[in-house]
Design an enzyme around this catalytic site. Structure first.
Site, mmCIF file in Angstrom:
data_model
loop_
_atom_site.group_PDB
_atom_site.id
_atom_site.type_symbol
_atom_site.label_atom_id
_atom_site.label_comp_id
_atom_site.label_asym_id
_atom_site.label_seq_id
_atom_site.Cartn_x
_atom_site.Cartn_y
_atom_site.Cartn_z
ATOM 1 N N SER A 1 43.332 36.569 34.254
ATOM 2 C CA SER A 1 42.690 35.277 34.500
ATOM 3 C C SER A 1 43.767 34.212 34.700
ATOM 4 O O SER A 1 44.954 34.459 34.459
ATOM 5 C CB SER A 1 41.822 34.906 33.293
ATOM 6 O OG SER A 1 42.661 34.698 32.169
ATOM 7 N N ASP B 1 41.111 37.567 38.136
ATOM 8 C CA ASP B 1 39.770 37.262 37.648
ATOM 9 C C ASP B 1 39.517 35.753 37.825
ATOM 10 O O ASP B 1 40.347 34.943 37.416
ATOM 11 C CB ASP B 1 39.728 37.647 36.156
ATOM 12 C CG ASP B 1 38.329 37.659 35.588
ATOM 13 O OD1 ASP B 1 37.355 37.757 36.363
ATOM 14 O OD2 ASP B 1 38.203 37.604 34.337
ATOM 15 N N HIS B 2 38.410 35.390 38.424
ATOM 16 C CA HIS B 2 38.024 33.976 38.580
ATOM 17 C C HIS B 2 39.083 33.106 39.232
ATOM 18 O O HIS B 2 39.517 32.097 38.655
ATOM 19 C CB HIS B 2 37.636 33.352 37.228
ATOM 20 C CG HIS B 2 36.341 33.866 36.694
ATOM 21 N ND1 HIS B 2 35.120 33.518 37.220
ATOM 22 C CD2 HIS B 2 36.089 34.729 35.690
ATOM 23 C CE1 HIS B 2 34.168 34.148 36.558
ATOM 24 N NE2 HIS B 2 34.720 34.892 35.628
ATOM 25 N N ASP C 1 36.141 32.592 42.984
ATOM 26 C CA ASP C 1 34.905 32.163 42.332
ATOM 27 C C ASP C 1 34.583 30.734 42.732
ATOM 28 O O ASP C 1 35.037 29.776 42.116
ATOM 29 C CB ASP C 1 35.033 32.282 40.810
ATOM 30 C CG ASP C 1 33.755 31.835 40.112
ATOM 31 O OD1 ASP C 1 32.771 31.515 40.821
ATOM 32 O OD2 ASP C 1 33.732 31.793 38.872
ATOM 33 N N GLU D 1 31.289 35.513 44.052
ATOM 34 C CA GLU D 1 30.155 35.413 43.113
ATOM 35 C C GLU D 1 29.058 34.517 43.664
ATOM 36 O O GLU D 1 29.321 33.474 44.252
ATOM 37 C CB GLU D 1 30.654 34.869 41.759
ATOM 38 C CG GLU D 1 29.554 34.746 40.709
ATOM 39 C CD GLU D 1 30.084 34.534 39.286
ATOM 40 O OE1 GLU D 1 31.156 35.073 38.964
ATOM 41 O OE2 GLU D 1 29.425 33.814 38.523
ATOM 42 N N HIS E 1 29.521 34.932 29.564
ATOM 43 C CA HIS E 1 30.915 35.042 29.111
ATOM 44 C C HIS E 1 31.060 34.778 27.610
ATOM 45 O O HIS E 1 30.303 34.008 27.032
ATOM 46 C CB HIS E 1 31.796 34.049 29.870
ATOM 47 C CG HIS E 1 32.019 34.414 31.307
ATOM 48 N ND1 HIS E 1 31.766 33.564 32.340
ATOM 49 C CD2 HIS E 1 32.488 35.551 31.869
ATOM 50 C CE1 HIS E 1 32.070 34.152 33.495
ATOM 51 N NE2 HIS E 1 32.508 35.367 33.234
ATOM 52 N N HIS F 1 29.963 40.389 35.434
ATOM 53 C CA HIS F 1 30.903 39.694 34.538
ATOM 54 C C HIS F 1 30.268 39.576 33.155
ATOM 55 O O HIS F 1 29.095 39.894 32.976
ATOM 56 C CB HIS F 1 31.169 38.284 35.082
ATOM 57 C CG HIS F 1 32.175 38.267 36.189
ATOM 58 N ND1 HIS F 1 33.364 37.602 36.104
ATOM 59 C CD2 HIS F 1 32.174 38.878 37.403
ATOM 60 C CE1 HIS F 1 34.050 37.782 37.219
ATOM 61 N NE2 HIS F 1 33.343 38.550 38.025
ATOM 62 N N ILE G 1 35.001 43.490 31.006
ATOM 63 C CA ILE G 1 34.962 43.510 29.544
ATOM 64 C C ILE G 1 36.238 42.855 29.020
ATOM 65 O O ILE G 1 37.336 43.332 29.289
ATOM 66 C CB ILE G 1 34.836 44.959 29.024
ATOM 67 C CG1 ILE G 1 33.546 45.601 29.567
ATOM 68 C CG2 ILE G 1 34.865 44.982 27.494
ATOM 69 C CD1 ILE G 1 33.408 47.080 29.278
ATOM 70 N N ASP G 2 36.070 41.759 28.318
ATOM 71 C CA ASP G 2 37.221 41.040 27.763
ATOM 72 C C ASP G 2 37.022 40.796 26.267
ATOM 73 O O ASP G 2 37.812 41.238 25.428
ATOM 74 C CB ASP G 2 37.411 39.711 28.524
ATOM 75 C CG ASP G 2 38.647 38.956 28.074
ATOM 76 O OD1 ASP G 2 39.443 39.493 27.275
ATOM 77 O OD2 ASP G 2 38.854 37.807 28.520
#
Ligand SMILES: [Zn+2]
Length: 324
Positions: A50, A82-83, A104, A136, A182, A226, A270-271
């Site tokens: 991220s 990511d994002h 995103d 997205e 999230h 997500h 998965i975070d």
């Protein structure tokens, strides 16, 4: 094998009825835990970074650590942004050797989302080797690093928009909003029912009707979820038994993610579950050994717990084991 993009992995996953785990990483122990777990399960894996991870660890460290994991395991590994909030961060990652990026622009109006996504796709697909792009439609509630959406401001993906979006952007995969969220507090208590025996919150079910409608309109096209940690309560308990205070932490039940994996969903992010496992291992170690001060001892226990949970996800939720 060098880093790979997600194109072939998703084609195989779609046909095979499983999903590939996209796990967030920001330090060496997490990279090792994820990739060693994937190696033992003979599973492809996506390591994602991220904007917050880039700030914390610096892009060059993350890139080199992931390359080390590729060399160490020989696995097909995707290095994914990511994002990505704008074209510039996506370009920076593509130029820096990432094999996949997410743009995103889901918080922007539809036409603006299309324009920004299209620009990233053109740049990524012209790159040699080809870089895959995720976008997205719809917005998730919750908090993830720099991405914050208040509960109540989230919106489900509108299936009637997906064909036009994919056609006009040329994007390789699409994240949709079907009720995942999230963070480790995915749902407010009033959105849930409470198990009278354990007191644990039971969240509202995912909107599988939206997923089905989207996949009908986009046959063979990979869908991404997500915010898909399950906030496994055994780790929350270890944390709370060892000095933590996580109250009403709740995630998406694993059986629903298992079901999504067999459908059009090819990537599941998965975070939080890894963060919880790391924290559980460290807290447990610290409480049991108050005299220890060597970070290898307690971070090593955290790494072991992260590896355990990644193996569990691969085998019991994603179904991506033995797919190489
Ligand atoms: Zn996300």
């Amino acid at each position: 094998m060098p880093l790979v993009n997600s194109k072939e992995l998703f084609e195989k996953a779609y046909k095979g009825g499983y999903a590939i785990g996209a796990f967030n990483c920001n330090n060496m122990e997490i990279v090792q835990a994820i990739t060693e777990a994937a190696k033992e399960c003979n599973s492809p894996v996506i390591l994602q970074v991220s904007a917050g991870a880039r700030k914390y660890a610096k892009p060059v460290y993350l890139k080199k650590m992931v390359e080390a994991a590729v060399e160490d395991t020989g696995l097909p590994i995707v290095l994914h942004l990511d994002h990505g909030a704008d074209f510039e961060i996506c370009k920076d990652c593509i130029d820096g050797g990432f094999t996949s990026v997410m743009i995103d622009a889901s918080s922007k109006p539809f036409e603006e989302n299309i324009a920004i996504t299209r620009k990233v796709v053109e740049y990524a697909h012209a790159h040699k080797p080809y870089v895959t792009v995720e976008a997205e439609l719809g917005t998730l509630a919750g908090i993830e690093d720099d991405v914050k959406v208040e509960h109540g401001s989230e919106s489900y993906t509108k299936p009637e928009q997906v064909e036009e979006f994919v056609r006009r952007t040329g994007v390789d995969s699409l994240a949709i909003a079907i009720g995942t969220s999230h963070g480790a507090y995915k749902f407010k208590p009033e959105q849930c029912t409470r198990d009278p025996k354990t007191g644990v919150l039971c969240p509202p079910p995912l909107r599988f009707d939206i997923l089905e409608e989207v996949s009908k309109r986009l046959p063979g096209f990979p869908i991404v979820l997500h915010g898909s940690s399950s906030v496994n309560q055994e780790y929350v308990k270890i944390i709370n038994d060892n000095g933590g205070a996580l109250v009403d932490a709740v995630g998406v039940p694993e059986d629903q993610l298992r079901q999504a994996s067999t459908m059009a969903v090819c990537k599941i992010n998965i975070d939080s579950d890894l963060r919880l496992a790391m924290t559980a291992g460290i807290r447990e170690h610290m409480k049991a050994h108050p005299d220890h001060f060597d970070p290898r001892q307690y971070v090593g226990d955290g790494r072991k717990y992260v590896k355990d949970i990644v193996k569990h996800k691969i085998v019991d939720v994603l179904g991506s084991n033995d797919k190489i």
